[in-house]
Motif scaffolding. Structure first.
Motif, mmCIF file in Angstrom:
data_model
loop_
_atom_site.group_PDB
_atom_site.id
_atom_site.type_symbol
_atom_site.label_atom_id
_atom_site.label_comp_id
_atom_site.label_asym_id
_atom_site.label_seq_id
_atom_site.Cartn_x
_atom_site.Cartn_y
_atom_site.Cartn_z
ATOM 1 N N HIS A 194 0.969 -1.427 -0.112
ATOM 2 C CA HIS A 194 -0.085 -0.078 -0.114
ATOM 3 C C HIS A 194 1.049 1.544 -0.147
ATOM 4 O O HIS A 194 0.400 2.232 -0.683
ATOM 5 C CB HIS A 194 -0.920 -0.043 1.228
ATOM 6 N N HIS A 195 2.032 1.249 0.686
ATOM 7 C CA HIS A 195 2.866 2.400 0.744
ATOM 8 C C HIS A 195 3.577 2.695 -0.544
ATOM 9 O O HIS A 195 3.844 3.859 -1.191
ATOM 10 C CB HIS A 195 3.920 2.270 1.785
ATOM 11 N N ILE A 196 3.793 1.586 -1.247
ATOM 12 C CA ILE A 196 4.229 1.597 -2.821
ATOM 13 C C ILE A 196 3.231 2.317 -3.730
ATOM 14 O O ILE A 196 3.512 3.219 -4.402
ATOM 15 C CB ILE A 196 4.726 0.154 -3.218
ATOM 16 N N ALA A 197 1.920 2.045 -3.529
ATOM 17 C CA ALA A 197 0.908 2.497 -4.447
ATOM 18 C C ALA A 197 0.853 4.090 -4.181
ATOM 19 O O ALA A 197 0.648 4.868 -4.968
ATOM 20 C CB ALA A 197 -0.310 1.823 -3.967
ATOM 21 N N ASP A 198 1.055 4.454 -2.866
ATOM 22 C CA ASP A 198 1.016 5.948 -2.606
ATOM 23 C C ASP A 198 2.284 6.527 -3.093
ATOM 24 O O ASP A 198 1.997 7.662 -3.535
ATOM 25 C CB ASP A 198 1.190 6.105 -0.946
ATOM 26 N N LEU A 199 3.425 6.013 -3.190
ATOM 27 C CA LEU A 199 4.562 6.471 -3.745
ATOM 28 C C LEU A 199 4.232 6.646 -5.301
ATOM 29 O O LEU A 199 4.954 7.732 -5.792
ATOM 30 C CB LEU A 199 5.736 5.397 -3.571
ATOM 31 N N LEU A 200 3.735 5.602 -5.687
ATOM 32 C CA LEU A 200 3.476 5.932 -7.276
ATOM 33 C C LEU A 200 1.954 6.570 -7.595
ATOM 34 O O LEU A 200 1.671 6.796 -8.727
ATOM 35 C CB LEU A 200 3.074 4.505 -7.900
ATOM 36 N N LYS A 201 1.499 6.951 -6.432
ATOM 37 C CA LYS A 201 0.336 7.942 -6.717
ATOM 38 C C LYS A 201 -0.706 7.216 -7.497
ATOM 39 O O LYS A 201 -1.595 7.642 -8.514
ATOM 40 C CB LYS A 201 0.485 9.195 -7.328
ATOM 41 N N VAL A 202 -0.970 5.972 -6.989
ATOM 42 C CA VAL A 202 -2.141 4.995 -7.750
ATOM 43 C C VAL A 202 -3.284 5.547 -7.399
ATOM 44 O O VAL A 202 -3.607 5.926 -6.087
ATOM 45 C CB VAL A 202 -1.844 3.688 -7.222
ATOM 46 N N ASP A 203 -4.124 5.735 -8.568
ATOM 47 C CA ASP A 203 -5.592 6.239 -8.197
ATOM 48 C C ASP A 203 -6.484 5.021 -7.649
ATOM 49 O O ASP A 203 -6.567 4.173 -8.389
ATOM 50 C CB ASP A 203 -6.274 7.088 -9.447
ATOM 51 N N VAL A 204 -6.731 4.903 -6.418
ATOM 52 C CA VAL A 204 -7.413 3.686 -6.012
ATOM 53 C C VAL A 204 -8.769 3.388 -6.451
ATOM 54 O O VAL A 204 -9.033 2.329 -6.944
ATOM 55 C CB VAL A 204 -7.525 3.669 -4.342
#
Length: 310
Positions: A81-91
């Motif tokens: 989940h922190h990697i998703a934040d780093l990549l600015k993934v749009d949930v």
């Protein structure tokens, strides 16, 4: 726990038992009278993992060979989940339909293949997992082969040189949005054993071990010492610090720096951060950004070191 970690509110054991009845024999009561397991017992953690992966993600098969590291699922979710934040993934994009395909490289995927499984299930990412240990490699491949949702999403590659990280793994013209790594913590087998013994002394003071018999405790202690990971998972020459230094060194080589968006690595020991961030700052002509992301799971504090050369 991360705000999107589906396990942040604890475990619904009646529901988990629907996924796998074998978990039942490991369920005990804590001093508050609530259901739990003994997290110092690798067999219990393994049974819980199987139930979580089936109940939460509908994976039909997950297993690891005896004596390999049994990675708890919830803490591994936080890293993803922190990697998703780093990549600015749009949930919302993930929930609503196809998105631009994100690819990750798991350095040392292990016998458990846990990070790719969670990344595929939570975000639909594709993964390549590298592994030096051939038994672990075969275990990860078996997990993929027995779960149809992983078969076109995860590829396992053998790293023939234990002194290399990206060399022999990244292919020509290949692109990864990120790499992740949970490095060996210790510098020797002796240090790993001493760490295990310290954990057992601490566990003897908590609210779980007093609820089991001395024979059960001794049995679990022996199991934990023998089941808690292979040498490549637990220790390497120079320990965690040397391993991450090696990742940084290879990451700034032109053929690697141009192929990976974000390099990330768990850092267990906070005392290592100053040296590691100093190394990255000294490489400021190549490293364009460096971040430290705090991770807290239960009583355990860790951190993710992330840097990019783009």
């Amino acid at each position: 726990f991360h705000c999107r970690n589906r396990f942040r509110f604890g475990y619904d054991f009646p529901e988990l038992l629907k996924a796998d009845q074998k978990l039942e024999k490991f369920i005990i009561k804590n001093f508050s009278g609530k259901d739990t397991i003994n997290f110092s017992d690798p067999a219990a953690v393994k049974a819980l993992n199987k139930s979580l992966l089936k109940w939460s993600y509908d994976f039909d098969y997950w297993d690891i060979p005896e004596s390999f590291l049994c990675a708890p699922v919830p803490s591994r979710c936080d890293y993803i989940h922190h990697i998703a934040d780093l990549l600015k993934v749009d949930v919302m994009d993930v929930k609503n339909g196809p998105q631009q395909q994100i690819r990750g490289l798991d350095i040392g995927v292990g016998a458990n293949c846990i990070y790719p499984m969670i990344g595929v299930a939570e975000y639909g990412w594709k993964f390549v997992g590298s592994e030096v240990d051939k038994t672990a490699l075969q275990s990860a491949k078996k997990i993929i082969s027995k779960n149809p949702s992983l078969q076109d999403m995860v590829e396992i590659r053998h790293q023939p040189n234990k002194n290399k990280i990206f060399t022999h793994i990244i292919e020509p013209n290949e692109w990864f949005d990120f790499s992740l790594c949970n490095p060996p913590f210790h510098s020797s087998a002796k240090e790993a054993k001493q760490s295990t013994e310290r954990k057992w002394r601490n566990l003897s003071k908590n609210a779980i071990l007093p609820l089991v018999s001395r024979d059960q405790s001794n049995s679990m202690k022996k199991s934990s010492l023998n089941f808690g990971g292979q040498s490549t998972e637990l220790y390497c020459e120079g320990g965690e610090l040397a391993f991450i230094r090696k990742i940084i060194q290879e990451s700034v080589e032109p053929e690697v720096a141009s192929r990976v968006g974000w390099f990330t690595c768990l850092v267990s020991k906070e005392s290592h951060l100053n040296e590691l961030t100093s190394i990255l700052l000294q490489l400021k002509n190549v490293v364009k950004d460096c971040r430290v992301i705090g991770v807290e799971v239960g009583n355990k504090k860790s951190r993710i070191l992330a840097w990019t050369c783009r």
